[in-house]
Design a protein around this motif. Structure first.
Motif, short mmCIF file in Angstrom:
data_model
loop_
_atom_site.label_atom_id
_atom_site.label_comp_id
_atom_site.label_asym_id
_atom_site.label_seq_id
_atom_site.Cartn_x
_atom_site.Cartn_y
_atom_site.Cartn_z
N LYS A 73 0.82 -1.21 0.00
CA LYS A 73 0.00 0.00 0.00
C LYS A 73 0.85 1.26 0.00
N LYS A 74 1.91 1.27 0.79
CA LYS A 74 2.75 2.46 0.89
C LYS A 74 3.46 2.75 -0.43
N GLN A 75 4.00 1.73 -1.04
CA GLN A 75 4.68 1.93 -2.31
C GLN A 75 3.70 2.39 -3.39
N THR A 76 2.50 1.83 -3.35
CA THR A 76 1.48 2.18 -4.34
C THR A 76 1.05 3.63 -4.20
N ILE A 77 0.84 4.08 -2.97
CA ILE A 77 0.45 5.47 -2.75
C ILE A 77 1.61 6.40 -3.10
N ALA A 78 2.83 6.00 -2.77
CA ALA A 78 4.00 6.82 -3.13
C ALA A 78 4.08 6.99 -4.65
N ASP A 115 3.24 16.82 2.24
CA ASP A 115 3.25 17.04 3.70
C ASP A 115 2.24 18.11 4.12
N GLU A 116 2.00 19.10 3.26
CA GLU A 116 1.17 20.23 3.63
C GLU A 116 -0.30 20.10 3.20
N ILE A 129 -0.40 5.62 7.87
CA ILE A 129 0.77 5.76 7.01
C ILE A 129 1.42 7.11 7.30
N LYS A 130 2.71 7.10 7.54
CA LYS A 130 3.44 8.35 7.76
C LYS A 130 3.70 9.04 6.42
N SER A 131 3.68 10.36 6.46
CA SER A 131 3.94 11.13 5.25
C SER A 131 5.31 10.77 4.66
N SER A 132 6.29 10.55 5.52
CA SER A 132 7.64 10.23 5.07
C SER A 132 7.72 8.89 4.34
N GLU A 133 6.69 8.07 4.49
CA GLU A 133 6.67 6.76 3.83
C GLU A 133 6.11 6.83 2.41
N VAL A 134 5.53 7.98 2.05
CA VAL A 134 4.95 8.09 0.71
C VAL A 134 5.34 9.37 -0.03
#
Length: 345
Positions: A73-78, A115-116, A129-134
């Motif tokens: 999920k994280k990679q997909t959202i990124a 982030d904003e 999910i942390k912002s830094s992960e995506v």
């Protein structure tokens, strides 16, 4: 050919995840529906693009490829978010910023925009999910990697680019070729998309380079730099601001520019914009041409040297196939005429 996008997205990932829909609906992503993948060439008769493919289409396609091969999920959202900082006319702004060679000048604010964005952050919080992960897809090698490797981003954009620019990919060819993609391990021991079949790998490599060659031609350089100069002139005239390039669609900007051109035909902006909207051919020359818009540019070389599965392990295609090696070497050595020019209209 207008059905390419719909059929293509269906084939990239048969079981498309439900969570993508809510993220796609966000304004930060929907804005990209008004930004062309092909960097403004849809708006000049110098090119004859067969259909329009947006940065939103590309972002969705990249996310679908990532999910198809990772189910992460994280990679997909990124992957879905990797282009949120792309302004109108895409890489034209890089040319405007003097960055034709790497075409990455707008990427720096991608993480900041993610982030904003409050609506996006609510979804991420709900999904734990942390912002830094995506907010930086470069940390995931399947999503993005250094050229000449093959990543979800690089794989995705060349299928529709090839179909739109030069009809080199039919939907049938694309589906067949894509069926040979799998996750392999590269020389660094990292996961990388590659091919399970040499013929499929060769076909993709050749077609990728054929399309990349179009982007090395002076026609593309003229179109990109001319639109970059038009955007700069638009700022000088108070027609548009940097903020507008992130808030208005390309059609809205083109309509605004057309109105100004018709009301003030003698301005420098109007001369440039009229030329962009009417040019049908360029002049190749070793020197600048009088009464013409001329460019002399080195631009980013986009190419691949994909991994292919062999009985002896994974190899770069150039190391086992002389045709691929020749294609890559000739592409890297290619130079168009010193100047590309177009007569002012």
């Amino acid at each position: 050919m207008n059905t390419f996008k719909e059929e293509y997205h269906k084939k990239l990932c048969i079981e498309q995840p439900d969570f993508l829909k809510q993220y796609i609906s966000l304004p930060i992503l929907q804005r990209l529906g008004g930004v062309s993948l092909l960097c403004g060439t849809d708006w000049t008769p110098l090119f004859h693009n067969h259909f329009k493919y947006s940065r939103l289409d590309h972002s969705i396609g990249t996310a679908l490829i990532t999910w198809n091969f990772t189910h992460d999920k994280k990679q997909t959202i990124a992957s879905l978010l990797h282009d949120v900082s792309t302004p109108a006319f895409s890489h034209v702004s890089d040319f405007k910023n003097g960055d034709a060679l790497t075409q990455s000048s707008t990427e720096d604010i991608n993480a900041m925009m993610i982030d904003e964005d409050k609506e996006l952050q609510k979804f991420l919080l709900k999904d734990e999910i942390k912002s830094s992960e995506v907010n930086d897809y470069h940390i995931y090698p399947i999503c993005d990697n250094d050229m000449p490797g093959l990543s979800a981003d690089r794989l995705e954009y060349m299928y529709p680019s090839g179909a739109a620019l030069d009809n080199v990919w039919s939907i049938e060819d694309t589906v067949e070729n894509y069926s040979h993609i799998k996750v392999l391990k590269n020389e660094k021991g990292l996961p990388e998309l590659g091919f399970d079949n040499l013929n499929a790998c060769l076909k993709y490599t050749i077609k990728f380079i054929d399309i990349s060659l179009i982007l090395q031609h002076n026609e593309d350089k003229v179109a990109m730099q001319l639109m970059a100069d038009i955007l700069s002139e638009a700022e000088k005239e108070g027609l548009a601001s940097e903020k507008d390039f992130y808030q208005l669609s390309e059609k809205q900007l083109i309509d605004r520019f057309e109105y100004f051109k018709n009301s003030k035909p003698d301005s420098n902006f109007s001369k440039l914009f009229r030329t962009f909207r009417g040019m049908t051919e360029i002049i190749r020359s070793d020197h600048p041409v009088e009464n013409a818009y001329c460019i002399n540019l080195k631009v980013k070389q986009r190419y691949v040297n994909p991994l292919v599965e062999t009985p002896d392990g994974c190899k770069r295609i150039s190391t086992i196939n002389t045709e691929a090696k020749k294609y890559i070497e000739e592409f890297l050595a290619y130079n168009d005429s010193k100047y590309g020019c177009v007569e002012y209209l």
